[in-house]
Design a protein around this motif. Sequence first.
Motif, PDB file in Angstrom:
ATOM      1  N   VAL A 180      15.299  49.911  26.673  1.00  0.00           N
ATOM      2  CA  VAL A 180      15.799  51.004  27.513  1.00  0.00           C
ATOM      3  C   VAL A 180      17.236  51.347  27.153  1.00  0.00           C
ATOM      4  CG1 VAL A 180      16.402  51.685  29.874  1.00  0.00           C
ATOM      5  CG2 VAL A 180      14.201  50.583  29.419  1.00  0.00           C
ATOM      6  N   GLY A 181      18.035  50.339  26.826  1.00  0.00           N
ATOM      7  CA  GLY A 181      19.424  50.606  26.436  1.00  0.00           C
ATOM      8  C   GLY A 181      19.514  51.479  25.204  1.00  0.00           C
ATOM      9  N   ASP A 182      18.616  51.271  24.243  1.00  0.00           N
ATOM     10  CA  ASP A 182      18.600  52.108  23.040  1.00  0.00           C
ATOM     11  C   ASP A 182      18.159  53.529  23.378  1.00  0.00           C
ATOM     12  OD1 ASP A 182      19.390  49.973  21.444  1.00  0.00           O
ATOM     13  OD2 ASP A 182      17.324  49.396  20.961  1.00  0.00           O
ATOM     14  N   MET A 183      17.193  53.650  24.290  1.00  0.00           N
ATOM     15  CA  MET A 183      16.753  54.980  24.710  1.00  0.00           C
ATOM     16  C   MET A 183      17.885  55.721  25.418  1.00  0.00           C
ATOM     17  SD  MET A 183      13.721  54.992  23.494  1.00  0.00           S
ATOM     18  CE  MET A 183      13.244  56.609  24.121  1.00  0.00           C
ATOM     19  N   ASP A 184      18.611  55.019  26.267  1.00  0.00           N
ATOM     20  CA  ASP A 184      19.725  55.650  26.981  1.00  0.00           C
ATOM     21  C   ASP A 184      20.814  56.104  26.014  1.00  0.00           C
ATOM     22  OD1 ASP A 184      18.431  55.183  29.368  1.00  0.00           O
ATOM     23  OD2 ASP A 184      19.718  53.512  29.975  1.00  0.00           O
ATOM     24  N   ALA A 185      21.083  55.285  25.002  1.00  0.00           N
ATOM     25  CA  ALA A 185      22.108  55.647  24.019  1.00  0.00           C
ATOM     26  C   ALA A 185      21.674  56.870  23.214  1.00  0.00           C
ATOM     27  CB  ALA A 185      22.378  54.462  23.089  1.00  0.00           C
ATOM     28  N   LEU A 186      20.399  56.903  22.835  1.00  0.00           N
ATOM     29  CA  LEU A 186      19.873  58.062  22.117  1.00  0.00           C
ATOM     30  C   LEU A 186      19.949  59.308  22.987  1.00  0.00           C
ATOM     31  CD1 LEU A 186      18.389  59.329  19.692  1.00  0.00           C
ATOM     32  CD2 LEU A 186      16.239  58.496  20.689  1.00  0.00           C
ATOM     33  N   ALA A 187      19.607  59.147  24.258  1.00  0.00           N
ATOM     34  CA  ALA A 187      19.673  60.270  25.189  1.00  0.00           C
ATOM     35  C   ALA A 187      21.107  60.801  25.296  1.00  0.00           C
ATOM     36  CB  ALA A 187      19.166  59.836  26.561  1.00  0.00           C
ATOM     37  N   ALA A 188      22.059  59.896  25.439  1.00  0.00           N
ATOM     38  CA  ALA A 188      23.461  60.303  25.600  1.00  0.00           C
ATOM     39  C   ALA A 188      23.961  61.058  24.376  1.00  0.00           C
ATOM     40  CB  ALA A 188      24.327  59.075  25.857  1.00  0.00           C
ATOM     41  N   ARG A 189      23.520  60.635  23.193  1.00  0.00           N
ATOM     42  CA  ARG A 189      23.962  61.312  21.966  1.00  0.00           C
ATOM     43  C   ARG A 189      23.429  62.738  21.890  1.00  0.00           C
ATOM     44  NH1 ARG A 189      22.755  56.250  19.526  1.00  0.00           N
ATOM     45  NH2 ARG A 189      20.814  57.040  18.594  1.00  0.00           N
ATOM     46  N   ASN A 190      22.378  63.003  22.645  1.00  0.00           N
ATOM     47  CA  ASN A 190      21.782  64.340  22.633  1.00  0.00           C
ATOM     48  C   ASN A 190      22.051  65.124  23.914  1.00  0.00           C
ATOM     49  OD1 ASN A 190      19.865  64.723  20.109  1.00  0.00           O
ATOM     50  ND2 ASN A 190      19.752  62.558  20.707  1.00  0.00           N
ATOM     51  N   GLY A 191      22.978  64.644  24.723  1.00  0.00           N
ATOM     52  CA  GLY A 191      23.381  65.398  25.907  1.00  0.00           C
ATOM     53  C   GLY A 191      22.491  65.207  27.117  1.00  0.00           C
ATOM     54  N   PHE A 192      21.837  64.029  27.226  1.00  0.00           N
ATOM     55  CA  PHE A 192      21.002  63.729  28.383  1.00  0.00           C
ATOM     56  C   PHE A 192      21.573  62.552  29.160  1.00  0.00           C
ATOM     57  CE2 PHE A 192      18.017  66.016  25.729  1.00  0.00           C
ATOM     58  CZ  PHE A 192      17.204  66.690  26.622  1.00  0.00           C
ATOM     59  N   ASP A 193      21.401  62.592  30.470  1.00  0.00           N
ATOM     60  CA  ASP A 193      21.744  61.475  31.337  1.00  0.00           C
ATOM     61  C   ASP A 193      20.466  60.945  31.974  1.00  0.00           C
ATOM     62  OD1 ASP A 193      24.604  61.766  31.044  1.00  0.00           O
ATOM     63  OD2 ASP A 193      24.456  63.514  32.360  1.00  0.00           O
ATOM     64  N   ARG A 194      20.365  59.614  32.071  1.00  0.00           N
ATOM     65  CA  ARG A 194      19.193  59.069  32.760  1.00  0.00           C
ATOM     66  C   ARG A 194      19.376  59.187  34.261  1.00  0.00           C
ATOM     67  NH1 ARG A 194      17.832  53.793  34.259  1.00  0.00           N
ATOM     68  NH2 ARG A 194      19.008  52.777  32.596  1.00  0.00           N
ATOM     69  N   GLU A 195      18.476  59.895  34.886  1.00  0.00           N
ATOM     70  CA  GLU A 195      18.511  60.077  36.330  1.00  0.00           C
ATOM     71  C   GLU A 195      17.942  58.872  37.059  1.00  0.00           C
ATOM     72  OE1 GLU A 195      17.499  63.941  38.584  1.00  0.00           O
ATOM     73  OE2 GLU A 195      15.616  62.815  38.528  1.00  0.00           O
ATOM     74  N   SER A 196      16.862  58.310  36.525  1.00  0.00           N
ATOM     75  CA  SER A 196      16.246  57.171  37.196  1.00  0.00           C
ATOM     76  C   SER A 196      15.309  56.414  36.275  1.00  0.00           C
ATOM     77  CB  SER A 196      15.490  57.618  38.456  1.00  0.00           C
ATOM     78  OG  SER A 196      14.482  58.543  38.126  1.00  0.00           O
ATOM     79  N   LEU A 197      15.033  55.184  36.660  1.00  0.00           N
ATOM     80  CA  LEU A 197      14.030  54.319  36.038  1.00  0.00           C
ATOM     81  C   LEU A 197      13.111  53.883  37.158  1.00  0.00           C
ATOM     82  CD1 LEU A 197      14.634  51.348  33.588  1.00  0.00           C
ATOM     83  CD2 LEU A 197      13.165  51.097  35.592  1.00  0.00           C
ATOM     84  N   VAL A 198      11.826  54.126  36.996  1.00  0.00           N
ATOM     85  CA  VAL A 198      10.863  53.846  38.058  1.00  0.00           C
ATOM     86  C   VAL A 198       9.814  52.863  37.548  1.00  0.00           C
ATOM     87  CG1 VAL A 198       9.202  54.837  39.682  1.00  0.00           C
ATOM     88  CG2 VAL A 198      11.210  56.173  38.977  1.00  0.00           C
ATOM     89  N   GLU A 199       9.640  51.767  38.282  1.00  0.00           N
ATOM     90  CA  GLU A 199       8.597  50.798  37.942  1.00  0.00           C
ATOM     91  C   GLU A 199       7.233  51.435  38.186  1.00  0.00           C
ATOM     92  OE1 GLU A 199       9.212  47.846  36.743  1.00  0.00           O
ATOM     93  OE2 GLU A 199      11.301  47.418  37.273  1.00  0.00           O
ATOM     94  N   MET A 200       6.327  51.237  37.214  1.00  0.00           N
ATOM     95  CA  MET A 200       4.994  51.815  37.288  1.00  0.00           C
ATOM     96  C   MET A 200       3.949  50.702  37.167  1.00  0.00           C
ATOM     97  SD  MET A 200       5.711  55.070  37.603  1.00  0.00           S
ATOM     98  CE  MET A 200       4.283  56.072  37.161  1.00  0.00           C
ATOM     99  N   PRO A 201       2.687  51.013  37.443  1.00  0.00           N
ATOM    100  CA  PRO A 201       1.638  49.988  37.336  1.00  0.00           C
ATOM    101  C   PRO A 201       1.504  49.440  35.919  1.00  0.00           C
ATOM    102  CG  PRO A 201       0.854  51.902  38.563  1.00  0.00           C
ATOM    103  CD  PRO A 201       2.169  52.278  37.978  1.00  0.00           C
ATOM    104  N   ALA A 202       0.919  48.240  35.830  1.00  0.00           N
ATOM    105  CA  ALA A 202       0.576  47.602  34.553  1.00  0.00           C
ATOM    106  C   ALA A 202       1.794  47.381  33.657  1.00  0.00           C
ATOM    107  CB  ALA A 202      -0.498  48.402  33.813  1.00  0.00           C
ATOM    108  N   ASN A 203       2.941  47.046  34.270  1.00  0.00           N
ATOM    109  CA  ASN A 203       4.157  46.705  33.532  1.00  0.00           C
ATOM    110  C   ASN A 203       4.692  47.847  32.673  1.00  0.00           C
ATOM    111  OD1 ASN A 203       4.163  43.890  34.418  1.00  0.00           O
ATOM    112  ND2 ASN A 203       2.385  43.647  33.080  1.00  0.00           N
ATOM    113  N   ASN A 204       4.455  49.071  33.114  1.00  0.00           N
ATOM    114  CA  ASN A 204       5.044  50.247  32.476  1.00  0.00           C
ATOM    115  C   ASN A 204       6.200  50.752  33.323  1.00  0.00           C
ATOM    116  OD1 ASN A 204       3.239  50.744  30.137  1.00  0.00           O
ATOM    117  ND2 ASN A 204       1.691  50.921  31.740  1.00  0.00           N
ATOM    118  N   ILE A 205       7.006  51.636  32.760  1.00  0.00           N
ATOM    119  CA  ILE A 205       8.067  52.270  33.529  1.00  0.00           C
ATOM    120  C   ILE A 205       8.132  53.754  33.182  1.00  0.00           C
ATOM    121  CG2 ILE A 205       9.453  50.163  33.700  1.00  0.00           C
ATOM    122  CD1 ILE A 205      11.292  51.266  31.581  1.00  0.00           C
ATOM    123  N   SER A 206       8.733  54.499  34.079  1.00  0.00           N
ATOM    124  CA  SER A 206       9.048  55.910  33.838  1.00  0.00           C
ATOM    125  C   SER A 206      10.551  56.045  33.671  1.00  0.00           C
ATOM    126  CB  SER A 206       8.581  56.778  35.003  1.00  0.00           C
ATOM    127  OG  SER A 206       7.182  56.866  35.050  1.00  0.00           O
TER     128      SER A 206
END
Length: 212
Positions: A180-206
């Motif tokens: 997730v940290g790598d995804m957040d860094a990639l997002a920031a380099r492209n002008g995105f901010d992470r609004e939220s991280l949501v736990e999902m079924p079967a050990n997935n996340i949004s």
Amino acid sequence: MADAKPWLTDVPSSIEQRHAPATMRNRDAIADLLRNILPAQGMILEIASGTGEHAVYFGQQFPELIFQPSDPDPECCQSIAAWTKRESMSNVLPPLQLDAQAGRWDVAKPAAILCINMVHISPWESSIGLFAKAASLLDPGAPLYLYGPYLRDGVETAPSNLDFERSLKSRDLRWGLRDVGDMDALAARNGFDRESLVEMPANNISLIYRKS
């Protein structure tokens, strides 16, 4: 050669119409979350639509929105079209053959972008392409929604996800669960901010990102 479609099972009713078992397990949880994320109107672009089952289901759940499915694989595009025809979906557009690593996407401006279960079944370059193109297409405040299994610092990875990671690497060493940290860094380099991280079924996340 890597198996490009490890999530597929037998065809349900025709040679074109494919089925991904995970879709039935996660579609309701994803749709419930999307009710608080998607805009009231506009076109929703889905990247790596796979079989097309998500696009059709979301089209049914959000009749006021237009869904544009896409996939780089022509067989997946056939499946998307077959599901759309079977369900008589008027708000799901014909699939586009889009590749996250391509130089550009020939697509109308979306109000939001969805990408479900692609990041771990593709090279890292696909995630780079996804964020770069999302940055060029989305207006400020528009959401980019990602779903799947991820790694997180300080959070123990479920044994089932570790097994899945080994399976992915056995197919293609470029694949695998992303941090997730790598995804957040990639997002920031492209002008995105992470609004939220949501736990999902079967050990997935949004992961919900917004264009800043």
